[in-house]
Design a protein around this motif. Structure first.
Motif, mmCIF file in Angstrom:
data_model
loop_
_atom_site.group_PDB
_atom_site.id
_atom_site.type_symbol
_atom_site.label_atom_id
_atom_site.label_comp_id
_atom_site.label_asym_id
_atom_site.label_seq_id
_atom_site.Cartn_x
_atom_site.Cartn_y
_atom_site.Cartn_z
ATOM 1 N N PHE A 125 -1.188 27.920 71.797
ATOM 2 C CA PHE A 125 -1.135 29.357 71.515
ATOM 3 C C PHE A 125 -0.354 29.731 70.259
ATOM 4 O O PHE A 125 -0.521 30.833 69.743
ATOM 5 C CB PHE A 125 -0.535 30.098 72.716
ATOM 6 C CG PHE A 125 -1.374 29.999 73.955
ATOM 7 C CD1 PHE A 125 -2.536 30.730 74.081
ATOM 8 C CD2 PHE A 125 -1.015 29.151 74.987
ATOM 9 C CE1 PHE A 125 -3.333 30.639 75.221
ATOM 10 C CE2 PHE A 125 -1.789 29.046 76.126
ATOM 11 C CZ PHE A 125 -2.954 29.794 76.248
ATOM 12 N N ALA A 126 0.524 28.847 69.791
ATOM 13 C CA ALA A 126 1.359 29.183 68.636
ATOM 14 C C ALA A 126 0.507 29.384 67.386
ATOM 15 O O ALA A 126 -0.543 28.758 67.219
ATOM 16 C CB ALA A 126 2.387 28.078 68.392
ATOM 17 N N ARG A 127 0.977 30.257 66.493
ATOM 18 C CA ARG A 127 0.313 30.449 65.208
ATOM 19 C C ARG A 127 0.854 29.457 64.177
ATOM 20 O O ARG A 127 0.096 28.733 63.549
ATOM 21 C CB ARG A 127 0.539 31.882 64.720
ATOM 22 C CG ARG A 127 -0.138 32.967 65.550
ATOM 23 C CD ARG A 127 -0.049 34.312 64.827
ATOM 24 N NE ARG A 127 -0.685 35.385 65.559
ATOM 25 C CZ ARG A 127 -0.031 36.312 66.241
ATOM 26 N NH1 ARG A 127 1.297 36.292 66.277
ATOM 27 N NH2 ARG A 127 -0.675 37.269 66.884
ATOM 28 N N ARG A 128 2.178 29.471 64.016
ATOM 29 C CA ARG A 128 2.786 28.619 62.989
ATOM 30 C C ARG A 128 4.005 27.842 63.477
ATOM 31 O O ARG A 128 4.314 26.788 62.943
ATOM 32 C CB ARG A 128 3.220 29.455 61.770
ATOM 33 C CG ARG A 128 2.090 30.199 61.075
ATOM 34 C CD ARG A 128 2.591 30.956 59.860
ATOM 35 N NE ARG A 128 1.544 31.763 59.266
ATOM 36 C CZ ARG A 128 1.231 32.986 59.660
ATOM 37 N NH1 ARG A 128 1.899 33.542 60.665
ATOM 38 N NH2 ARG A 128 0.255 33.667 59.074
ATOM 39 N N GLN A 129 4.739 28.380 64.463
ATOM 40 C CA GLN A 129 6.036 27.814 64.777
ATOM 41 C C GLN A 129 6.337 27.792 66.274
ATOM 42 O O GLN A 129 6.002 28.718 67.010
ATOM 43 C CB GLN A 129 7.144 28.619 64.060
ATOM 44 C CG GLN A 129 8.550 28.091 64.229
ATOM 45 C CD GLN A 129 8.761 26.745 63.560
ATOM 46 O OE1 GLN A 129 8.125 26.460 62.539
ATOM 47 N NE2 GLN A 129 9.623 25.922 64.112
ATOM 48 N N ARG A 147 9.850 28.337 72.727
ATOM 49 C CA ARG A 147 9.372 29.647 72.274
ATOM 50 C C ARG A 147 8.258 29.459 71.249
ATOM 51 O O ARG A 147 8.391 28.659 70.330
ATOM 52 C CB ARG A 147 10.528 30.434 71.642
ATOM 53 C CG ARG A 147 11.713 30.612 72.569
ATOM 54 C CD ARG A 147 12.834 31.416 71.922
ATOM 55 N NE ARG A 147 13.417 30.747 70.777
ATOM 56 C CZ ARG A 147 14.409 29.871 70.851
ATOM 57 N NH1 ARG A 147 14.902 29.528 72.030
ATOM 58 N NH2 ARG A 147 14.897 29.320 69.760
ATOM 59 N N ASP A 148 7.175 30.211 71.414
ATOM 60 C CA ASP A 148 6.089 30.154 70.429
ATOM 61 C C ASP A 148 5.898 31.530 69.798
ATOM 62 O O ASP A 148 6.420 32.525 70.288
ATOM 63 C CB ASP A 148 4.782 29.648 71.065
ATOM 64 C CG ASP A 148 4.180 30.626 72.061
ATOM 65 O OD1 ASP A 148 3.831 31.752 71.660
ATOM 66 O OD2 ASP A 148 4.051 30.279 73.254
ATOM 67 N N ASP A 149 5.165 31.564 68.684
ATOM 68 C CA ASP A 149 4.924 32.823 67.971
ATOM 69 C C ASP A 149 3.477 33.275 68.131
ATOM 70 O O ASP A 149 2.904 33.884 67.244
ATOM 71 C CB ASP A 149 5.276 32.677 66.484
ATOM 72 C CG ASP A 149 4.412 31.643 65.779
ATOM 73 O OD1 ASP A 149 3.650 30.925 66.456
ATOM 74 O OD2 ASP A 149 4.492 31.540 64.545
ATOM 75 N N GLY A 150 2.902 32.982 69.303
ATOM 76 C CA GLY A 150 1.516 33.372 69.566
ATOM 77 C C GLY A 150 1.403 34.823 69.994
ATOM 78 O O GLY A 150 2.303 35.638 69.756
ATOM 79 N N GLY A 193 7.528 39.186 70.197
ATOM 80 C CA GLY A 193 6.211 38.549 70.112
ATOM 81 C C GLY A 193 6.238 37.111 70.574
ATOM 82 O O GLY A 193 7.267 36.434 70.510
ATOM 83 N N GLY A 194 5.097 36.629 71.036
ATOM 84 C CA GLY A 194 5.009 35.264 71.524
ATOM 85 C C GLY A 194 5.477 35.148 72.965
ATOM 86 O O GLY A 194 5.823 36.129 73.615
ATOM 87 N N ALA A 195 5.482 33.932 73.460
ATOM 88 C CA ALA A 195 5.892 33.653 74.835
ATOM 89 C C ALA A 195 7.049 32.679 74.843
ATOM 90 O O ALA A 195 7.248 31.921 73.888
ATOM 91 C CB ALA A 195 4.715 33.089 75.640
ATOM 92 N N GLU A 196 7.804 32.689 75.932
ATOM 93 C CA GLU A 196 8.921 31.755 76.087
ATOM 94 C C GLU A 196 8.871 31.113 77.464
ATOM 95 O O GLU A 196 8.719 31.790 78.484
ATOM 96 C CB GLU A 196 10.263 32.456 75.894
ATOM 97 C CG GLU A 196 11.457 31.515 76.035
ATOM 98 C CD GLU A 196 12.768 32.112 75.546
ATOM 99 O OE1 GLU A 196 13.831 31.550 75.875
ATOM 100 O OE2 GLU A 196 12.726 33.137 74.832
#
Length: 202
Positions: A125-129, A147-150, A193-196
């Motif tokens: 799901f992450a975009r970049r990091q 943690r993702d930045d999706g 933003g994103g999920a953890e």
């Protein structure tokens, strides 16, 4: 283990074997480095699924026993990130060392298995990091986080998850006990933003 979950996981493993068979067949025709890397990543993912399935089976039939030892969380997480097979090379994975304790007490093999499953999920799901961290909370629990930045928990996939990852993480967290306390897992949207994903052990 829930029989429906077991059936879904076995079906998913069967499909992964079919994909691997196709990739290996292609290599017999005109092998390239890219094909070899792809087949290796498929094989590693399949191995992780089998280990996860067997761990869950053991938890359901015999119970998991965490072999707790003193571990340096930063070294542990750096090793986890270094060894993680990332099929999306454009996704960066970093260890956030802020507020990280010098020592933690946990079963590094079991926690490594859980966090690898969570990393694989975040990579989808992450975009970049993706940021991986560890801290002590006010109740004295050791809290691992990914943690993702999706786009968050509402994200849709072409191929839905089997649910193996969260079930595995939950079983591993609960295997860590201290007195009347046991571990837990949670997954939530981040305000920025994103999920953890969090895994807590006493």
């Amino acid at each position: 283990m829930d029989i429906k979950l077991a059936a879904v996981i076995i079906h998913d493993i069967k499909n992964a074997l079919g994909v691997l068979e196709g990739e290996l067949h292609d290599m017999t025709m005109n092998p390239t480095r890219e094909q070899a890397l792809l087949a290796h990543e498929t094989c590693a993912s399949l191995q992780d699924k089998l280990i996860g399935f067997l761990t869950l089976y053991k938890a359901a039939s015999q119970g998991l026993n965490a072999r707790v030892d003193a571990v340096n969380p930063e070294d542990f997480l750096n090793g986890l990130v270094r060894n993680h097979a990332n099929p999306r090379r454009e996704i960066g994975i970093a260890v956030d060392a802020s507020n990280m304790p010098v020592l933690g007490f946990f079963d590094e093999n079991l926690i490594g298995l859980a966090l690898e499953a969570a990393l694989q999920n975040a990579t989808r799901f992450a975009r970049r990091q993706i940021d991986v961290g560890c801290m002590k909370d006010d109740a004295g629990y050791l809290v691992f986080s990914i943690r993702d930045d999706g786009t968050g928990l509402g994200s849709k996939e072409e191929k839905p998850s089997t649910g193996l990852g969260m079930e595995l993480c939950r079983a591993i967290a609960q295997a860590h006990r201290k007195g009347d306390k046991s571990g837990s897992v949670s997954l939530f949207d981040r305000p920025d933003g994103g999920a953890e994903f969090q895994l807590r052990v006493p």
